[in-house]
Design a protein around this motif. Sequence first.
Motif, short mmCIF file in Angstrom:
data_model
loop_
_atom_site.label_atom_id
_atom_site.label_comp_id
_atom_site.label_asym_id
_atom_site.label_seq_id
_atom_site.Cartn_x
_atom_site.Cartn_y
_atom_site.Cartn_z
N SER A 8 0.37 -0.73 0.05
CA SER A 8 -0.09 0.00 0.09
C SER A 8 0.88 1.51 0.15
CB SER A 8 -0.88 -0.46 1.06
OG SER A 8 -0.36 0.27 2.66
N GLU A 9 -0.05 2.23 -0.04
CA GLU A 9 1.20 3.68 -0.52
C GLU A 9 0.23 4.47 0.37
OE1 GLU A 9 0.26 4.69 -5.01
OE2 GLU A 9 1.87 3.89 -4.42
N ASN A 10 1.32 5.38 0.54
CA ASN A 10 0.28 7.03 1.76
C ASN A 10 0.66 8.34 0.31
OD1 ASN A 10 -0.38 9.21 3.41
ND2 ASN A 10 0.25 8.08 4.50
N VAL A 11 -0.21 8.60 -0.54
CA VAL A 11 0.15 9.32 -1.20
C VAL A 11 -0.31 11.70 -0.31
CG1 VAL A 11 0.37 10.35 -3.15
CG2 VAL A 11 -0.03 8.58 -3.06
N GLY A 12 -0.10 11.01 0.57
CA GLY A 12 -0.65 12.51 1.58
C GLY A 12 -2.19 12.36 1.79
N MET A 13 -3.23 11.36 1.00
CA MET A 13 -4.29 11.24 1.09
C MET A 13 -4.87 9.81 2.00
SD MET A 13 -5.22 12.57 -2.21
CE MET A 13 -4.70 13.94 -2.99
N GLY A 14 -3.86 9.50 2.62
CA GLY A 14 -4.47 7.56 3.29
C GLY A 14 -3.55 6.83 2.84
N LYS A 15 -4.18 5.57 3.49
CA LYS A 15 -3.25 3.78 2.58
C LYS A 15 -3.86 3.88 2.01
CE LYS A 15 0.03 2.78 6.33
NZ LYS A 15 -0.32 2.03 6.94
N ILE A 16 -3.89 3.58 0.32
CA ILE A 16 -4.68 2.75 -0.33
C ILE A 16 -3.78 1.61 -1.11
CG2 ILE A 16 -5.63 3.31 -2.54
CD1 ILE A 16 -6.43 5.98 -2.19
N ILE A 74 -1.21 0.38 -9.61
CA ILE A 74 -1.54 1.47 -9.87
C ILE A 74 -2.91 2.41 -8.28
CG2 ILE A 74 -3.50 2.73 -11.29
CD1 ILE A 74 -2.73 0.47 -13.11
N ARG A 75 -2.70 3.66 -8.31
CA ARG A 75 -3.35 3.71 -6.68
C ARG A 75 -4.85 4.36 -7.54
NH1 ARG A 75 -5.02 8.51 -4.91
NH2 ARG A 75 -4.67 8.57 -1.80
N VAL A 76 -5.48 3.79 -6.83
CA VAL A 76 -6.72 4.76 -7.95
C VAL A 76 -8.19 4.29 -6.55
CG1 VAL A 76 -9.42 3.82 -9.01
CG2 VAL A 76 -7.24 2.90 -9.27
N PRO A 77 -8.37 5.82 -6.35
CA PRO A 77 -8.96 6.01 -4.87
C PRO A 77 -10.31 5.40 -4.57
CG PRO A 77 -8.46 7.83 -6.54
CD PRO A 77 -7.99 6.85 -7.29
N ASP A 78 -10.20 5.46 -3.54
CA ASP A 78 -11.46 4.26 -3.23
C ASP A 78 -12.74 4.89 -3.67
OD1 ASP A 78 -10.26 2.75 -1.27
OD2 ASP A 78 -10.01 3.82 0.06
N PHE A 79 -13.32 6.15 -3.68
CA PHE A 79 -14.56 6.56 -4.31
C PHE A 79 -14.68 6.34 -5.90
CE2 PHE A 79 -12.19 10.21 -5.99
CZ PHE A 79 -13.00 10.19 -6.55
N VAL A 80 -13.61 5.49 -6.28
CA VAL A 80 -13.73 5.48 -7.98
C VAL A 80 -14.06 4.21 -7.70
CG1 VAL A 80 -12.38 4.88 -9.91
CG2 VAL A 80 -12.59 7.15 -8.88
N ARG A 81 -12.91 3.09 -6.66
CA ARG A 81 -13.08 1.84 -6.88
C ARG A 81 -14.69 1.45 -6.74
NH1 ARG A 81 -7.75 -0.86 -4.14
NH2 ARG A 81 -6.68 0.86 -4.89
N SER A 82 -15.23 2.11 -5.58
CA SER A 82 -17.15 2.06 -4.66
C SER A 82 -18.18 1.92 -6.19
CB SER A 82 -17.22 3.05 -3.53
OG SER A 82 -17.72 3.98 -4.13
N SER A 83 -17.56 2.36 -7.57
CA SER A 83 -18.56 2.39 -8.49
C SER A 83 -18.38 1.33 -9.14
CB SER A 83 -18.34 3.11 -9.27
OG SER A 83 -16.52 2.96 -9.79
N ARG A 84 -19.65 1.05 -9.53
CA ARG A 84 -19.68 -0.50 -10.32
C ARG A 84 -18.94 -1.22 -11.12
NH1 ARG A 84 -24.59 -0.02 -13.27
NH2 ARG A 84 -23.85 1.66 -14.52
N VAL A 85 -18.53 -2.05 -10.36
CA VAL A 85 -16.70 -2.80 -11.36
C VAL A 85 -17.48 -4.04 -12.28
CG1 VAL A 85 -15.38 -4.63 -11.50
CG2 VAL A 85 -16.50 -3.55 -9.56
N LYS A 86 -16.84 -3.71 -13.85
CA LYS A 86 -17.43 -3.99 -15.42
C LYS A 86 -17.49 -4.98 -14.70
CE LYS A 86 -16.93 -0.60 -19.44
NZ LYS A 86 -16.17 -0.36 -20.07
N ASN A 87 -15.85 -6.08 -14.30
CA ASN A 87 -16.49 -7.76 -14.89
C ASN A 87 -17.39 -8.60 -13.37
OD1 ASN A 87 -14.76 -7.74 -16.80
ND2 ASN A 87 -13.41 -7.68 -15.67
N GLY A 88 -17.46 -7.18 -12.44
CA GLY A 88 -18.45 -7.96 -11.59
C GLY A 88 -20.23 -7.64 -12.02
#
Length: 348
Positions: A8-16, A74-88
């Motif tokens: 995980s990485e911290n880019v000033g916006m919390g661990k993702i 690739i660091r992807v913000p949590d709010f993007v991940r909460s959108s519908r996943v295509k393969n799901g």
Amino acid sequence: MIECGKDSENVGMGKITPIVVTAAEDGQRLDKWLRSHYLDISQVLIEKLCRTGQLRIDSVRVKPNTRVSENQKIRVPDFVRSSRVKNGSNSIKIPSKLVEDLRKAVIFKDKHFIIFNKPYGMAVQGGSKLGHYHLANTLSEFSSVGDPVPRLVHRLDKETSGVLIVARTPKSASMISEMMKQRKIKKIYWALVHKLPKKMAGIIFNPAGVCNELARSELDLLLKNKNYKGLQLLKLDQEGKESITVYKVLGHLGLERSWLELLAITGRKHQLRKHLSSIGCPIIGDRRYGNNSNIDLPKNHSSYSHSKNQKLHLHARMVDFEHPFSGERIKVTADPPVHMAKKLKPFL
């Protein structure tokens, strides 16, 4: 999509927790990679995430057109991940008959490409009148969960049947597309046409107002090639872009009907249909370019050609190229559709 639990990485916006790029995704543009994973993400949002540093690769700021590589994180913000996943969950209903027809139409398949014998009447891409009933809509059915959705690298008209190449990964799409631009893929078509060309073989050429060096050099090479040397050059009116077709008569029924082999050197829209109409030999069933007032067709042929029930007799017969990964020679042929096979019987 593979989630790494430890890194995980911290880019000033919390661990993702970053997402690791798979081998199948290698070479894909970052913005396309994101859209392949998340249904609701827009290009505007992707650009904003890159600009503000919320979207990073291996902790480095990137641009939307950056190419991703295998094993990159690739660091992807949590709010993007909460959108519908295509393969799901896919809200688009894919007609089962369309998928079944395409599974039967596969004539070549490896981990890089799928080649279909596209049925007559099947649209490659959608439109307002087609809804979801088109080939591109089914491609997710030809990939495993977590893998990229296969993508089109060229097109065929709805009424043209035959060989259609689909790339299974971004890298294979990029490589095959470049080969097409460099004219390294040989595409052969069959057509049944009205009348008999004045010459049994020839080169049909539309020059452009502004010379295109690639097309001109190709024409020069064709005229010098021993396989095409001596062929008559049929020069047509100028168009926006050069177009070149080589034809050969494979058989004919007197002066009324001919079976042609066509080599599409360039791939302009409706090139073959326009070229054959321009030399007075329109393709049977071509209601768009067959109605040429300069062509004197017998009455029975004219009504036969423009009948609403008449199908276009143009078929992508073969594709021949060097496999960009293995170096193996790939030569794939597709059987013509039933309506065309029936009319070929007198020639065989």
